[in-house]
Design a protein around this motif. Structure first.
Motif, PDB file in Angstrom:
ATOM      1  N   SER A   1      23.403   4.656  32.091  1.00 36.69           N
ATOM      2  CA  SER A   1      24.584   5.502  32.271  1.00 36.69           C
ATOM      3  C   SER A   1      24.240   6.599  33.238  1.00 36.69           C
TER       4      SER A   1
ATOM      5  N   GLU B   1      22.928  11.626  29.871  1.00 34.90           N
ATOM      6  CA  GLU B   1      23.229  12.967  30.384  1.00 34.90           C
ATOM      7  C   GLU B   1      22.493  14.057  29.609  1.00 34.90           C
TER       8      GLU B   1
ATOM      9  N   HIS C   1      42.936  18.870  21.598  1.00 32.67           N
ATOM     10  CA  HIS C   1      43.237  17.607  20.923  1.00 32.67           C
ATOM     11  C   HIS C   1      43.597  17.925  19.493  1.00 32.67           C
TER      12      HIS C   1
ATOM     13  N   GLU D   1      40.964   2.823  22.102  1.00 35.90           N
ATOM     14  CA  GLU D   1      40.528   1.431  22.114  1.00 35.90           C
ATOM     15  C   GLU D   1      39.182   1.319  21.405  1.00 35.90           C
TER      16      GLU D   1
ATOM     17  N   ALA E   1      39.693  13.675  23.431  1.00 37.08           N
ATOM     18  CA  ALA E   1      38.464  14.410  23.138  1.00 37.08           C
ATOM     19  C   ALA E   1      38.380  15.575  24.107  1.00 37.08           C
ATOM     20  N   SER E   2      37.579  16.560  23.763  1.00 40.43           N
ATOM     21  CA  SER E   2      37.579  17.825  24.498  1.00 40.43           C
ATOM     22  C   SER E   2      37.421  17.637  25.992  1.00 40.43           C
TER      23      SER E   2
ATOM     24  N   PRO F   1      41.211   7.836  32.923  1.00 41.34           N
ATOM     25  CA  PRO F   1      40.104   7.914  31.964  1.00 41.34           C
ATOM     26  C   PRO F   1      38.946   8.713  32.540  1.00 41.34           C
ATOM     27  N   ILE F   2      38.502   9.667  31.813  1.00 42.92           N
ATOM     28  CA  ILE F   2      37.401  10.522  32.277  1.00 42.92           C
ATOM     29  C   ILE F   2      36.274  10.416  31.259  1.00 42.92           C
TER      30      ILE F   2
ATOM     31  N   THR G   1      32.474  11.513  29.683  1.00 38.06           N
ATOM     32  CA  THR G   1      31.904  12.818  29.335  1.00 38.06           C
ATOM     33  C   THR G   1      31.220  13.526  30.498  1.00 38.06           C
ATOM     34  N   PRO G   2      30.364  12.872  31.243  1.00 36.52           N
ATOM     35  CA  PRO G   2      29.705  13.597  32.343  1.00 36.52           C
ATOM     36  C   PRO G   2      30.708  14.082  33.374  1.00 36.52           C
TER      37      PRO G   2
END
Lengths: 842, 423
Positions: free
Chosen positions: A492, A380, A744, A826, A564-565, A579-580, A582-583
């Protein structure tokens, strides 16, 4: 070092404590330990004695021929003849180190004893004979330490009385004795007792062997072998220092504020590298000096460089420049002048093990291996043509490294050797972020790279014929192919392009907001909930008072379903717990979210005051999903910004969360704009800002010693900003909804990152709170009304369903709150951890 | 197939992104490196495997190093006398060759010539390993038992023609079993050796070696050193030269006969085999102590026997080949003391029907049985009176090919036959 020597330290400790159990005296146990280790060292010495003897023998046998070679005029011919002679005797100059085996044998014992005895609490306050405290220096006579002096005297006597020792050996031993005196002068007496006894035993053995010793060492041969060793290793070290200098230059290029190192942990090593390069270049000029124009020019350049350094020293003394400025300036001056001087030194021609094409292939294939990998896992950051530019930059780094070696360093090596060293050095350099991440190291100190590069250089010298070079090319090609295939198969998702635009479901379309006040979503990165503050002793009172002052309701024990942000905010704006990545997080944050669409459906305008990191390319592609994004950016600027972030991460040797690109307007500018936005007359505006502080620990996987202090410092500056925000809102938009959250936790405990080395059962609720516990404080226009809905706020992701319920006065909307179990943390060896309202779910 | 497997593994192990920031991807890179490492290892092993089964890997890169047509392998300086004539002759005939030695103090290692590439192979097992992997079309070596189980040097797979050259005058009876089984050719001392070689080949079902009688190179060295000018002296000098180990005369006969010789007014030089100082040091020291008490006895520790050979008038020995050196170089008589067969287990003689030595030792002197040792003085007198140099020279010429010029003959053979074949 202590890790490597741990087995020996452990054995010494066992022996020492066993002796103590029998004898009952620590002092006598030290003496006995010394006798035991001396015996072992003597036995080992007998086993390895053949190696120094072999070295002496081969030097004696080669001596006449080497003397004849010295008379040969041409360097190339001398080199060839020497190589042939070495081949004849199956010899390599590195074997000269065999002479040092007896000394090297002692070092592990010394270092292990040093570490063991220095940290042994049992010795504290224990006296032995004239020594008052074995854990402290002896200070026997007027506060001066006598044991180190006694040790040194014994060493010197041993040198003087060792049979067969030449003058050079004696001088060498005196120097080593002096070094040991300096190193151990202030060491604990226990160590001195142990080591001095060792030396005494060795001295007695030396006396005993004097009668039977034969003088087998010829002084000339030894002198010659040392000179040859220096002549062999000097070019190796020059290559090493030259490339290390470039290592720092590349790091300097990656700095955000010009080519200037502010940390002494950077500018001192930079200076040492360039100084090493310069001194060895001077040695080379002196050694090979010929009365010709080129050599005069080279000498002149060196002279100017030295003069510059001298002037710099004067300027420091006169306080016109700081020490930091001197070291930075001197390093660049030394490096540049050494490089230029090197160009003028005559190059020899050698028979190349590799042809031209395979040679260049080697230079380009090897650095591409990590480059392909980074491009794959950070896709990305490389959009469009920047995919190509990235590889070009990496290859350029390799090429520059090669040109540095070839132009200014390599007179005694083939081009193939230079190319291989440049390529492998570039590989190590580019791979450094991976290496450091795996070993939980940071880029503060570069000693890891110095050691790694040196060991690699020594190994590369073994690749010295066509067969081995060809093998290196074959293996590199195979590795590169594997990486390319892996990259193509698992590439990715590049930019945010590719995520489906959300279309409001009927259920969401039916949300009608009866009130439409301005909504401010202010994210203050990494601020946790009160529980975390209290548990870690962080300063909470001022924050608490501020919320009271500005009529915020602070919700207790809240947390986020993302650690995470981007995944935290993505889930918040989609009120989900999925679950998300980063992109996708960027895609959601930049308007492709349920919250934004629902608000816009209800007539809100969206104004995102978000840095490039949070929006990515979506800032360009989602222009229909927001009314304003600040800072504004063009497509090219966005691409370049991301590209530079990746390049910086690579060149600085560590991929940190705070690595920035170009479009990094000062936070001050963004915050100042935010103030302007707040003060504007407006209606139904949804304003989002994500402020980067206080943030979380640097994500190296290892806590800095002052991790908490650093965070508190940043938190205290954030408090000032928050106050300013709240004051402005109170004064200009008192009827708005203001959401002040942390996305977070600060991650100040455990490994200050993802607890990679923790087993599942070792993860406690406190560790999880530290990572996902978040501040959630809301200023409601009508607090009483809000209280009908806000008891559902458990996680960040509950905030907007509650707000929608509040604004539409519809309790049914509370069902939009997602299930409040966090799943995450994880690793490769550990499955996900579940966390729900303070309980770990295993 | 390999590609498919690699792709499958890579696909199944595709890494996840971390949730934020730049990703060094340390975990993913380890997986990729593991796969690449396995692939590289398989690629390397393929070449090794093919070499093991005797095939050349496809597309093996031609190295710039030249192919070695002729190599010479020496165990060390103790065989200098054997190899020096060969080395000198090869250089004189401008024949390129490589000289490999297992002894860093080998004097021949210092020899410089554009035709000779000298190399020290290394110490101990490393040297043996390198010797076992030498590459040459032809390799001349004097070491028996190359390739035999339990011996450190194996026959290299890269040698087409392993050639044995002798370092003593004898048939194979004094070699340990299997001595030449893995050799391809033999440069014989004389035709007399062919019989024992063929007999052993037949018994063991071995391929026939190429046999060429070219002589004994070390005689070239010593023939130049030994002059036979008669020394004027009061007493006759008897040289007693013993082999080492169980076949040595000192072990089998002790020193009593030496005492008798001194009593009979002979001067005696006692010369044990140099190997005795290594293998039976205590025994030799005891003998030396005993001998020291006797008059007219000198103990000879020199590496080279030539001085003692020149000084003496007669040699008493056991089964040692020094007997033939002495007879053929000095043209003086030899007495051979019988050594019982059971004192020599594990030697080639166990499988040989005839021993050349039994005939030869009579040609050069007398043989004394153990039970006759008391009469040694008589035998000495008889040998001194009866065995003249002419007889010995005649016999020598019938047995030894190219006496004094074996090295030259070997070089010519190499040039005409070995290199000629290659071309």
């Amino acid at each position: 070092m202590s890790t490597v020597l741990y087995p020996l330290m452990w054995l010494l400790q066992i022996a020492f404590l066993s002796f103590y159990k029998i004898i009952g005296s620590y002092g006598l146990s030290l003496l006995l330990l010394s006798v035991a280790t001396s015996t072992i060292m003597a036995w080992l010495g007998v086993l390895i004695q053949r190696y120094p003897e072999r070295e002496a023998l081969v030097q004696r046998l080669m001596a006449p021929k080497l003397a004849a070679i010295k008379n040969e005029a041409r360097a190339e011919v001398r080199h060839r003849m020497t190589v042939e002679l070495y081949k004849r005797y199956n010899y390599h100059p590195i074997l000269a180190l065999r002479s040092a085996f007896p000394l090297i044998l002692q070092l592990p014992f010394l270092f292990a004893a040093y570490h063991m005895l220095s940290n042994m609490e049992a010795l504290q306050g224990v006296s032995f004979w004239l020594i008052k405290d074995l854990a402290l220096p002896d200070g026997m006579i007027l506060g001066e330490n006598i044991l180190p002096i006694l040790m040194t005297v014994i060493n010197i006597l041993t040198a003087l009385l060792t049979p067969g020792f030449t003058k050079k050996d004696k001088v060498q031993t005196f120097v080593i004795a002096g070094l040991f005196l300096a190193l151990l002068y202030n060491a604990a007496s226990a160590l001195l007792v142990y080591w001095t006894t060792n030396n005494l035993i060795f001295f007695i053995r030396t006396l005993a062997s004097r009668k039977h010793a034969e003088k087998v060492i010829v002084e000339k041969d030894k002198r010659r072998s040392i000179r040859e060793l220096i002549e062999y290793i000097a070019p190796l070290f020059k290559q090493y220092f030259a490339l290390l200098s470039m290592f720092y230059v590349f790091q300097a290029i990656a700095l955000e504020r010009g080519l200037y190192f502010s940390s002494f942990l950077k500018y001192i090593p930079f200076f040492i590298a360039t100084l090493g390069f310069a001194l060895l270049q001077v040695y080379e000029i002196k050694r090979s000096f010929q009365r010709s124009f080129r050599y005069y020019v080279a000498s002149l350049i060196v002279g100017i460089s030295l003069l510059t350094a001298f002037l710099g020293c004067l300027l420091i003394i006169k306080k016109h420049i700081s020490v930091r400025e001197f070291f930075n300036f001197s390093s660049y001056t030394l490096f540049t002048s050494t490089f230029i001087a090197g160009i003028f030194i005559r190059k020899e021609k050698y028979e190349e093990p590799l042809e031209t094409l395979p040679r260049w292939l080697l230079l380009f294939i090897i650095p591409l291996i990590p480059a392909i990998h980074y491009a794959k896992v950070n896709g990305e950051y490389l959009m469009g043509e920047y995919n190509i530019y990235f590889f070009i930059v990496i290859l350029l780094v390799a090429f520059i490294n090669y040109m540095i070696l070839r132009s200014s360093v390599d007179y005694t090596r083939t081009k193939s050797d230079s190319i291989l060293k440049a390529a492998v050095f570039t590989l190590l350099f580019i791979s450094l972020p991976m290496f450091r991440f795996a070993l939980r190291l940071t880029s503060q100190v570069d000693i890891d790279f110095w050691i790694l590069a040196f060991c690699t250089f020594v190994l590369i010298n073994l690749i010295n014929n066509n067969k081995r070079f060809t093998r290196a090319l074959q293996v590199s090609s195979i590795v590169l192919i594997v990486f390319i295939v892996s990259s193509l198969v698992t590439r990715s998702e590049g930019s945010n392009i590719g995520y489906k635009r959300k279309v409001l479901k009927e259920e969401y379309k039916s949300i009608v907001l009866k009130e439409k006040p301005n909504i401010y979503l202010f994210v203050y990165d990494g601020i946790p909930n009160e529980r975390v503050f209290r548990e870690q002793g962080l300063p909470f009172e001022e924050l608490s008072s501020m919320f009271i002052e500005f009529q915020f309701k602070l919700y207790p024990d809240t947390y986020s379903l993302g650690d995470a942000s981007l995944n935290s905010m993505g889930n918040m704006l989609d009120f989900s717990n999925r679950p998300i990545k980063t992109p996708e997080g960027r895609d959601v944050y930049t308007g492709n979210s349920w919250v934004n669409l629902i608000l816009r459906e209800n007539g809100y305008e969206s104004r995102f005051l978000l840095e490039s990191y949070y929006t990515g390319y979506a800032a360009i592609t989602h222009t229909d999903l927001f009314d304003e994004i600040y800072p504004t950016r063009s497509i090219n600027a966005a691409k370049l910004d991301f590209f530079l972030v990746l390049i910086r991460g690579v060149l600085q040797g560590e991929m940190r969360f705070d690595t920035r690109g170009l479009i990094a307007l000062e936070d001050v500018d963004v915050q100042s704009y935010k103030q302007k936005v707040i003060k504007e007359e407006k209606e139904s505006s949804f304003v989002v800002n994500h402020y980067g502080l206080p943030g979380h620990s640097q994500n190296s996987g290892k806590c800095l010693p002052n991790e908490t202090e650093l965070w508190v410092e940043k938190f205290e500056s954030t408090l000032e900003l928050m106050r300013s925000d709240f004051e402005t809102i109170r004064d200009y938009d008192p009827s708005s909804i203001v959401i002040a959250i942390g996305d977070h936790g600060p991650s100040l405990t455990g490994d200050c990152y993802n607890l990679a080395d923790w087993k599942r059962e070792e993860i406690t609720p406190d560790l999880v709170w530290d990572r996902i516990g978040t501040m959630v404080a809301i200023r409601w226009p009508d607090q009483d009304k809000a209280s009908h809905f806000d008891d559902h706020i458990v996680t960040n992701q509950d905030v907007f369903p509650v707000i929608f319920a509040y604004l539409s006065n519809n309790m049914d909307l509370l069902k939009l709150c997602p299930e409040s179990t966090f799943w995450g943390l994880e690793t490769i060896s550990r499955p996900k951890i579940g966390f729900n309202k303070g309980e770990i779910i295993r | 197939m390999t590609t498919f497997i690699i792709l499958t593994i890579v696909f199944l192990l595709s890494p996840k992104n971390v949730y934020a920031y730049l990703d060094p991807g340390s975990g993913a890179v380890l997986i990729n490196l593991l796969i690449a490492g396995i692939a590289a290892l398989l690629f390397s092993l393929k070449g090794v495997f093919l070499k093991l089964i005797g095939k050349k890997p496809k597309g093996e890169i031609e190295h710039k190093d030249k192919d070695v047509v002729l190599g010479v392998l020496s165990e060390g300086k103790q065989y200098r006398a054997t190899f020096e004539p060969i080395v000198n002759a090869l250089i004189d005939h401008k024949i390129p060759f490589s000289y490999y030695t297992l002894d860093i103090e080998d004097e021949l290692l210092k020899r410089e010539s554009e035709f000779m590439e000298a190399r020290f192979l290394g110490y101990g097992n490393l040297g043996f390993a390198k010797a076992s992997n030498l590459k040459a079309s032809n390799l001349i070596c004097t070491t028996p038992n190359i390739g035999c189980k339990g011996y450190p040097i194996r026959k290299s797979l890269h040698i087409n023609n392993l050639i044995h050259v002798f370092h003593s005058i004898n048939d194979l009876s004094m070699y340990r079993k299997g001595s030449l089984d893995h050799y391809d050719s033999v440069f014989m001392v004389g035709d007399f050796q062919a019989k024992s070689i063929r007999e052993l080949e037949k018994k063991r079902g071995l391929k026939e070696k190429k046999l060429v009688s070219l002589g004994l190179p070390y005689l070239d060295t010593y023939s130049g050193e030994i002059n036979n000018t008669a020394n004027k002296k009061d007493k006759k000098v008897v040289l007693v030269a013993s082999s080492w180990g169980s076949k040595g005369l000192l072990v089998n006969y002790g020193t009593e006969f030496i005492k008798k010789l001194t009593e009979a007014n002979y001067s005696v030089i006692v010369r044990p085999h140099p190997q005795s100082y290594v293998s039976e040091e205590k025994f030799i020291n005891e003998i030396e102590s005993e001998i020291a008490k006797l008059d007219s006895v000198r103990w000879d520790r020199d590496i080279s026997p030539t001085k003692s050979m020149i000084e003496s008038d007669l040699l008493i020995s056991d089964t040692s080949s020094i007997r033939f050196d002495y007879a053929f170089l000095c043209q003086k008589p030899v007495i051979s003391l019988e050594v019982p067969l059971d004192a020599m287990p594990g030697f080639e003689r166990d499988d040989m029907s005839e021993l050349w030595m039994e005939e030869a030792e009579i040609k050069i002197g007398l043989k004394v049985a153990k039970e006759d040792i008391e009469k040694i003085i008589g035998f000495v007198e008889q040998a001194l009176n009866e065995k003249g140099s002419d007889e010995i020279v005649t016999y020598r010429e019938s047995v030894i090919k190219n006496f004094g010029s074996a090295g030259e003959a070997i070089a010519k053979y190499v040039k005409q036959v070995l290199i000629g074949e290659k071309q």
